[in-house]
Scaffold this motif. Structure first.
Motif, PDB file in Angstrom:
ATOM      1  N   ARG A  55       0.877  -1.166   0.000  1.00  0.00           N
ATOM      2  CA  ARG A  55       0.000   0.000   0.000  1.00  0.00           C
ATOM      3  C   ARG A  55       0.912   1.213   0.000  1.00  0.00           C
ATOM      4  O   ARG A  55       1.834   1.300   0.790  1.00  0.00           O
ATOM      5  CB  ARG A  55      -0.910   0.019   1.222  1.00  0.00           C
ATOM      6  N   SER A  56       0.683   2.123  -0.904  1.00  0.00           N
ATOM      7  CA  SER A  56       1.534   3.290  -0.994  1.00  0.00           C
ATOM      8  C   SER A  56       0.726   4.519  -0.647  1.00  0.00           C
ATOM      9  O   SER A  56      -0.361   4.747  -1.171  1.00  0.00           O
ATOM     10  CB  SER A  56       2.075   3.407  -2.421  1.00  0.00           C
ATOM     11  N   SER A  57       1.275   5.358   0.251  1.00  0.00           N
ATOM     12  CA  SER A  57       0.531   6.554   0.657  1.00  0.00           C
ATOM     13  C   SER A  57       0.476   7.568  -0.474  1.00  0.00           C
ATOM     14  O   SER A  57      -0.339   8.473  -0.480  1.00  0.00           O
ATOM     15  CB  SER A  57       1.169   7.165   1.896  1.00  0.00           C
ATOM     16  N   SER A  58       1.404   7.433  -1.474  1.00  0.00           N
ATOM     17  CA  SER A  58       1.410   8.397  -2.573  1.00  0.00           C
ATOM     18  C   SER A  58       0.398   8.008  -3.649  1.00  0.00           C
ATOM     19  O   SER A  58       0.204   8.727  -4.607  1.00  0.00           O
ATOM     20  CB  SER A  58       2.816   8.469  -3.167  1.00  0.00           C
ATOM     21  N   SER A  59      -0.226   6.840  -3.486  1.00  0.00           N
ATOM     22  CA  SER A  59      -1.150   6.384  -4.520  1.00  0.00           C
ATOM     23  C   SER A  59      -2.560   6.275  -3.947  1.00  0.00           C
ATOM     24  O   SER A  59      -2.780   5.647  -2.922  1.00  0.00           O
ATOM     25  CB  SER A  59      -0.678   5.011  -5.021  1.00  0.00           C
ATOM     26  N   LEU A  60      -3.507   6.895  -4.636  1.00  0.00           N
ATOM     27  CA  LEU A  60      -4.887   6.844  -4.154  1.00  0.00           C
ATOM     28  C   LEU A  60      -5.503   5.482  -4.448  1.00  0.00           C
ATOM     29  O   LEU A  60      -6.431   5.057  -3.780  1.00  0.00           O
ATOM     30  CB  LEU A  60      -5.716   7.959  -4.801  1.00  0.00           C
ATOM     31  N   SER A  61      -4.976   4.815  -5.500  1.00  0.00           N
ATOM     32  CA  SER A  61      -5.527   3.504  -5.843  1.00  0.00           C
ATOM     33  C   SER A  61      -4.659   2.399  -5.237  1.00  0.00           C
ATOM     34  O   SER A  61      -4.280   1.470  -5.911  1.00  0.00           O
ATOM     35  CB  SER A  61      -5.607   3.356  -7.358  1.00  0.00           C
ATOM     36  N   ALA A  62      -4.282   2.585  -3.991  1.00  0.00           N
ATOM     37  CA  ALA A  62      -3.411   1.614  -3.322  1.00  0.00           C
ATOM     38  C   ALA A  62      -4.060   0.233  -3.308  1.00  0.00           C
ATOM     39  O   ALA A  62      -5.270   0.101  -3.157  1.00  0.00           O
ATOM     40  CB  ALA A  62      -3.136   2.052  -1.898  1.00  0.00           C
ATOM     41  N   ILE A  63      -3.228  -0.768  -3.505  1.00  0.00           N
ATOM     42  CA  ILE A  63      -3.719  -2.143  -3.455  1.00  0.00           C
ATOM     43  C   ILE A  63      -3.757  -2.561  -1.992  1.00  0.00           C
ATOM     44  O   ILE A  63      -2.719  -2.571  -1.331  1.00  0.00           O
ATOM     45  CB  ILE A  63      -2.767  -3.099  -4.209  1.00  0.00           C
ATOM     46  N   VAL A  64      -4.918  -2.830  -1.480  1.00  0.00           N
ATOM     47  CA  VAL A  64      -4.994  -3.401  -0.136  1.00  0.00           C
ATOM     48  C   VAL A  64      -5.667  -4.757  -0.275  1.00  0.00           C
ATOM     49  O   VAL A  64      -6.794  -4.869  -0.733  1.00  0.00           O
ATOM     50  CB  VAL A  64      -5.791  -2.513   0.836  1.00  0.00           C
ATOM     51  N   ILE A  65      -4.922  -5.770   0.061  1.00  0.00           N
ATOM     52  CA  ILE A  65      -5.445  -7.123  -0.107  1.00  0.00           C
ATOM     53  C   ILE A  65      -6.113  -7.543   1.198  1.00  0.00           C
ATOM     54  O   ILE A  65      -5.518  -7.461   2.266  1.00  0.00           O
ATOM     55  CB  ILE A  65      -4.305  -8.112  -0.408  1.00  0.00           C
ATOM     56  N   ASN A  66      -7.340  -7.969   1.082  1.00  0.00           N
ATOM     57  CA  ASN A  66      -8.010  -8.510   2.252  1.00  0.00           C
ATOM     58  C   ASN A  66      -7.661  -9.993   2.353  1.00  0.00           C
ATOM     59  O   ASN A  66      -8.106 -10.811   1.551  1.00  0.00           O
ATOM     60  CB  ASN A  66      -9.527  -8.322   2.094  1.00  0.00           C
ATOM     61  N   GLY A  67      -6.853 -10.319   3.330  1.00  0.00           N
ATOM     62  CA  GLY A  67      -6.373 -11.704   3.433  1.00  0.00           C
ATOM     63  C   GLY A  67      -7.370 -12.638   4.107  1.00  0.00           C
ATOM     64  O   GLY A  67      -7.068 -13.815   4.292  1.00  0.00           O
ATOM     65  N   LYS A  68      -8.531 -12.129   4.507  1.00  0.00           N
ATOM     66  CA  LYS A  68      -9.444 -12.950   5.311  1.00  0.00           C
ATOM     67  C   LYS A  68      -9.883 -14.232   4.591  1.00  0.00           C
ATOM     68  O   LYS A  68      -9.888 -15.311   5.172  1.00  0.00           O
ATOM     69  CB  LYS A  68     -10.683 -12.142   5.710  1.00  0.00           C
ATOM     70  N   ALA A  69     -10.241 -14.058   3.313  1.00  0.00           N
ATOM     71  CA  ALA A  69     -10.743 -15.220   2.560  1.00  0.00           C
ATOM     72  C   ALA A  69      -9.650 -16.284   2.470  1.00  0.00           C
ATOM     73  O   ALA A  69      -9.888 -17.476   2.711  1.00  0.00           O
ATOM     74  CB  ALA A  69     -11.173 -14.795   1.163  1.00  0.00           C
ATOM     75  N   GLU A  70      -8.441 -15.801   2.165  1.00  0.00           N
ATOM     76  CA  GLU A  70      -7.324 -16.734   2.035  1.00  0.00           C
ATOM     77  C   GLU A  70      -7.029 -17.390   3.379  1.00  0.00           C
ATOM     78  O   GLU A  70      -6.758 -18.588   3.470  1.00  0.00           O
ATOM     79  CB  GLU A  70      -6.102 -15.965   1.562  1.00  0.00           C
ATOM     80  N   GLY A  71      -7.102 -16.585   4.442  1.00  0.00           N
ATOM     81  CA  GLY A  71      -6.876 -17.101   5.787  1.00  0.00           C
ATOM     82  C   GLY A  71      -7.866 -18.195   6.123  1.00  0.00           C
ATOM     83  O   GLY A  71      -7.506 -19.238   6.675  1.00  0.00           O
ATOM     84  N   LYS A  72      -9.139 -17.962   5.762  1.00  0.00           N
ATOM     85  CA  LYS A  72     -10.180 -18.948   6.060  1.00  0.00           C
ATOM     86  C   LYS A  72      -9.892 -20.259   5.326  1.00  0.00           C
ATOM     87  O   LYS A  72     -10.018 -21.341   5.883  1.00  0.00           O
ATOM     88  CB  LYS A  72     -11.565 -18.394   5.662  1.00  0.00           C
ATOM     89  N   LYS A  73      -9.455 -20.124   4.072  1.00  0.00           N
ATOM     90  CA  LYS A  73      -9.171 -21.309   3.272  1.00  0.00           C
ATOM     91  C   LYS A  73      -8.043 -22.140   3.933  1.00  0.00           C
ATOM     92  O   LYS A  73      -8.173 -23.356   4.116  1.00  0.00           O
ATOM     93  CB  LYS A  73      -8.771 -20.900   1.848  1.00  0.00           C
ATOM     94  N   ILE A  74      -6.974 -21.443   4.329  1.00  0.00           N
ATOM     95  CA  ILE A  74      -5.846 -22.152   4.966  1.00  0.00           C
ATOM     96  C   ILE A  74      -6.325 -22.823   6.257  1.00  0.00           C
ATOM     97  O   ILE A  74      -6.022 -23.986   6.525  1.00  0.00           O
ATOM     98  CB  ILE A  74      -4.685 -21.172   5.266  1.00  0.00           C
ATOM     99  N   ARG A  75      -7.126 -22.071   7.040  1.00  0.00           N
ATOM    100  CA  ARG A  75      -7.612 -22.601   8.313  1.00  0.00           C
ATOM    101  C   ARG A  75      -8.453 -23.858   8.100  1.00  0.00           C
ATOM    102  O   ARG A  75      -8.301 -24.852   8.801  1.00  0.00           O
ATOM    103  CB  ARG A  75      -8.426 -21.521   9.022  1.00  0.00           C
ATOM    104  N   ASP A  76      -9.315 -23.809   7.089  1.00  0.00           N
ATOM    105  CA  ASP A  76     -10.167 -24.968   6.798  1.00  0.00           C
ATOM    106  C   ASP A  76      -9.331 -26.167   6.366  1.00  0.00           C
ATOM    107  O   ASP A  76      -9.572 -27.300   6.796  1.00  0.00           O
ATOM    108  CB  ASP A  76     -11.201 -24.617   5.713  1.00  0.00           C
TER     109      ASP A  76
END
Lengths: 273, 273
Positions: B36-57
């Protein structure tokens, strides 16, 4: 050849102690501790030569006896032959300790041979299991490498506190630098390790309350590298050609003593006898 | 519960990389990296929750299968019973790796049980022989503790150079702090280790180009502790009571993110999913 470390105090901040000789391992490496105070004209300077000669003679006799009773691994042995000998010493109940004299010839893998020494007989403390135990909180090494142990003993005998102090170790060798750093950490120092890839060694060294130098770089550590009042122990050794010396060379330490002794509160005095 | 580390960049000095998930050990501890870059308004923020759930399962299924096929060591076992189980797993060719979930109940000696794990199956890398090999130059550990390894991998994947950099590790636990310091040193950083007895942690931390914090002291590392432009990885975790959280607590890191992210050039983002 025995090397002696004298701890030399510039002021009276630590308790003076009588000369003490520590024979840390069967290798005969020894430290002689003494006090010399620049503020005292009647400073005690102990000439360790006589004591060094006595230790050397004792070891000579002992080594001759061991050579006869246990035998000798020939100099031109292969790695396999040395490993076989180590294995024999491991199994021999008459052998209580095994010390691999380093460095080994270039045709041998140092770690292979150190790993082969039974941990119960690893008097040098170089076996990775001993080093791992040294590194781990709560770990109990069976043996501790002698030079780093001697450094800590030197500090202890001069009542120099280690806990909470900034300690810098120059050099990260398996034999001295790395175990010295681990030992200082066990004594609750805040430890930094400097090595050949460190970009600003002088700046970091200047942060040290306690400096142990084990780089093998003659006179690298100048007075300007040392924080005023720091305690300096020099365990670096390097052969430097010297035609005036009987053997054609002399051993030189890492620390430029003449400069460092004006800045440090206590400093080891590098003597070879 | 899975904990995710996002490495968050304040400037473009490092190459942005796509989100990568690293599953470092069978424990399921994972790092998700994102930019995530503060100089970029279209910063990529990845929500890891879905991936986390998959690993947990996935892990849940795998653990159920293992419980059935290998059995369970009861919670109220004595140290002796656990040691017997470990010995059985060591001898069982169907068991390829053994991970002792720490901390252990207070009636057991942690080191005794860690030492009992066969080094060939010590997937956590906590066996003193593995730690010794990690500490020694030229040493080859069979396994490397996962969290410190993840920290180094995080730096590598973001092309953050380690060699010659000043690295500070806060904490000297056998599990994270100590092996992290050893790994950074293997990568040729100049490493300092801070711990509970360090007198001036803030001052030393401010010298770090790379800071890894593993103390378990919520929000201890403030913005003022960080050198401008430093890279900060927070792997400290501490349960803090939180009545608004479903389980009554939340995990908090060592680093005060809100302050630190304004000073660091890259910082891990502490997320629990």
């Amino acid at each position: 050849m025995l090397r002696h470390n004298h701890l030399n105090h510039r002021n009276g901040s630590y308790l003076p102690r009588p000369c003490v000789s520590l024979r840390t391992t069967a290798s005969g490496r020894s430290f002689t501790l003494s006090i010399r105070s620049s503020s005292s004209l009647s400073a005690i300077v102990i000439n360790g030569k006589a004591e060094g000669k006595k230790i050397r003679d004792d070891i000579k006799t002992e080594v001759s006896r061991m050579k006869e009773s246990i035998g000798v691994v020939p100099e031109d042995s292969s790695e396999e032959e040395v490993l076989r000998s180590v294995s024999g010493f491991n199994d021999d109940p008459c052998v209580h300790g095994i010390l691999v004299q380093l460095p080994l010839p270039s045709n041998m893998n140092e770690l292979n041979i150190l790993n082969a020494v039974s941990i119960e007989k690893d008097v040098d403390g170089f076996h990775p299991l001993n080093i791992g135990r040294l590194a781990m909180r709560g770990g109990k090494p069976l043996f501790v490498p002698c030079t780093p142990k001697g450094c800590i003993e030197l500090l202890r005998r001069y009542n120099i506190g280690i806990k909470g102090k900034r300690a810098v170790v120059i050099g990260r060798s398996n034999i001295v630098g790395m175990p010295a750093a681990l030992l200082l950490q066990r004594e609750d120092a805040t430890v930094s390790i400097i090595h050949s890839k460190t970009e600003n060694p002088e700046e970091i060294t200047r942060e040290a309350d306690i400096l142990i130098s084990a780089a093998g770089q003659p006179n690298m550590v100048r007075g300007s590298w040392i924080k005023p009042g720091a305690v300096v122990i020099d365990v670096g050794t390097k052969r430097v050609e010297d035609s005036s010396a009987p053997c054609g060379f002399r051993l030189v330490g890492d620390v430029c003593y003449e400069e460092a002794c004006k800045v440090a509160s206590a400093i080891s005095l590098f003597l070879v006898v």
